[in-house]
Design an enzyme around this catalytic site. Structure first.
Site, PDB file in Angstrom:
ATOM      1  N   LYS A  50      -6.737  23.757 -54.267  1.00  0.00           N
ATOM      2  CA  LYS A  50      -6.190  25.117 -54.378  1.00  0.00           C
ATOM      3  C   LYS A  50      -4.904  25.225 -55.197  1.00  0.00           C
ATOM      4  CE  LYS A  50      -8.806  27.216 -53.018  1.00  0.00           C
ATOM      5  NZ  LYS A  50     -10.193  27.244 -53.620  1.00  0.00           N
ATOM      6  N   HIS A 112      -9.902  15.765 -56.483  1.00  0.00           N
ATOM      7  CA  HIS A 112      -8.801  16.079 -55.565  1.00  0.00           C
ATOM      8  C   HIS A 112      -8.275  14.799 -54.914  1.00  0.00           C
ATOM      9  CE1 HIS A 112      -9.336  20.309 -55.995  1.00  0.00           C
ATOM     10  NE2 HIS A 112     -10.444  20.408 -55.302  1.00  0.00           N
ATOM     11  N   SER A 142      -3.556  29.466 -49.589  1.00  0.00           N
ATOM     12  CA  SER A 142      -4.800  29.503 -50.348  1.00  0.00           C
ATOM     13  C   SER A 142      -5.857  28.598 -49.707  1.00  0.00           C
ATOM     14  CB  SER A 142      -4.525  29.073 -51.798  1.00  0.00           C
ATOM     15  OG  SER A 142      -5.697  29.128 -52.559  1.00  0.00           O
TER      16      SER A 142
END
Ligand code: PPS
Length: 298
Positions: A50, A112, A142
């Protein structure tokens, strides 16, 4: 196969994976991830979830392929153009399969993973890395809304319990603090990392595009950059089915859209005064040894 049939069953459980909170959807293909065959011209887009991954992925895709492959812009969703390396959700292609199938050069690859879990071939091949970081408060907000709407993420619970989990590093991909500082430290001895901030992108996308081009060694005209800047602004990407994830079956946009607000400072609508004080105190401790500075408003 219908979108309904493609949906994985239930919500996954979090477990400890090499010291990091993970779910099976990002560890089930681990052997292939760790043995990933990197090429010297691969470009890795690395982020804590995010932080602006999709935005930067779209910018990079347009920089490399926007001019010569116009059909790509209307037919191929971003998650197929830029495979998510560790993704392993049943009945969908894994990230490594998609990356191996890519015929474009360079290959743009998203991850990620915290820096210590990156497959070693990417370092050995001296691949370029674009890292994007976002301030912890907006990042947490988020991520909370994303976990509400995304069936491959664990149930987030309510905001009050979520922010505690975030501070403890019990969100998927582990502690935000270690992620952003780990990559920041890596940059000190691996020169092929361009470390970007979401807040800078919001403040002046054109300037950030220029910096990105300079890192990538791309010569672009001001007109080309302006075209990319316009095409990747929040409203444009939100309306673009190739960029807004509306074609992926695991997300429920009725709960929250992928392109949610796209702002700096939305955390003010979530944190209570006491949560904010507690967060700031904890943040100071966690970040006290780092030179990294974030902006929570611009
Ligand atoms: S993911 O799932 O980790 O790949 O998500 P990621 O793309 O990193 O982050 C999603 C958040 O980035 C916002 N976003 C943008 N903001 C401004 N401009 C553009 N073009 C843009 N594209 C995506 C998106 O809205 C999510 O942030 P929030 O705060 O939830 O709106």
């Amino acid at each position: 196969m219908s979108a309904e049939q493609m949906k994985p069953e239930g919500r996954p459980e979090i477990f400890d994976f090499q010291g990091i909170s993970m779910v099976n959807y990002f560890t089930d293909n681990w052997e292939n991830v760790q043995n990933f065959h990197a090429r010297p011209d691969d470009i890795l887009i690395a982020t804590y979830p995010k932080a602006g991954t999709t935005w930067v992925s779209y910018i990079l895709d347009l920089l490399y392929f926007g001019k010569d492959m116009p059909e790509r812009q209307t037919t191929l969703p971003i998650y197929e153009r830029v495979p998510f390396l560790e993704f392993a959700v049943p009945v969908m292609h894994t990230g490594t399969e998609l990356a191996e199938k890519l015929s474009t050069c360079p290959r743009l690859i998203k991850t990620h993973l915290p820096v210590q879990l990156i497959p070693k071939a990417l370092w050995e091949q001296n691949c370029k890395v674009v890292y994007v970081a976002r301030n912890a408060k907006d990042n947490a907000v988020s991520y909370f809304h994303f976990d509400r709407m995304n069936k491959v993420q664990p149930e987030p619970g309510d905001w009050n319990s979520y922010i505690e989990k975030f501070m403890e590093g019990k969100t998927v991909f582990g502690p935000w603090y270690d992620h952003v500082t780990g990559w920041w430290e890596k940059k000190q001895n691996y020169s092929n990392i361009h470390y970007m901030f979401y807040e800078d992108l919001i403040e002046d996308t054109g300037r950030e595009l220029e910096r990105l081009c300079s890192f990538l060694g791309l010569s672009t005209t001001a007109e080309e950059r302006e075209c990319i800047r316009g095409g990747t602004q929040f409203d444009a990407m939100k309306a673009n089915p190739m960029a807004n994830y509306s074609t992926i079956p695991v997300m429920d946009f009725k709960i929250s859209p992928f392109m949610r607000k796209g702002k700096v400072g939305d955390w003010r609508n979530h944190f209570t005064v006491s949560q904010n004080e507690e967060f700031d105190e904890h943040y100071k401790q966690k970040m006290k040894n780092s030179t990294l500075v974030f902006r929570t408003q611009i």
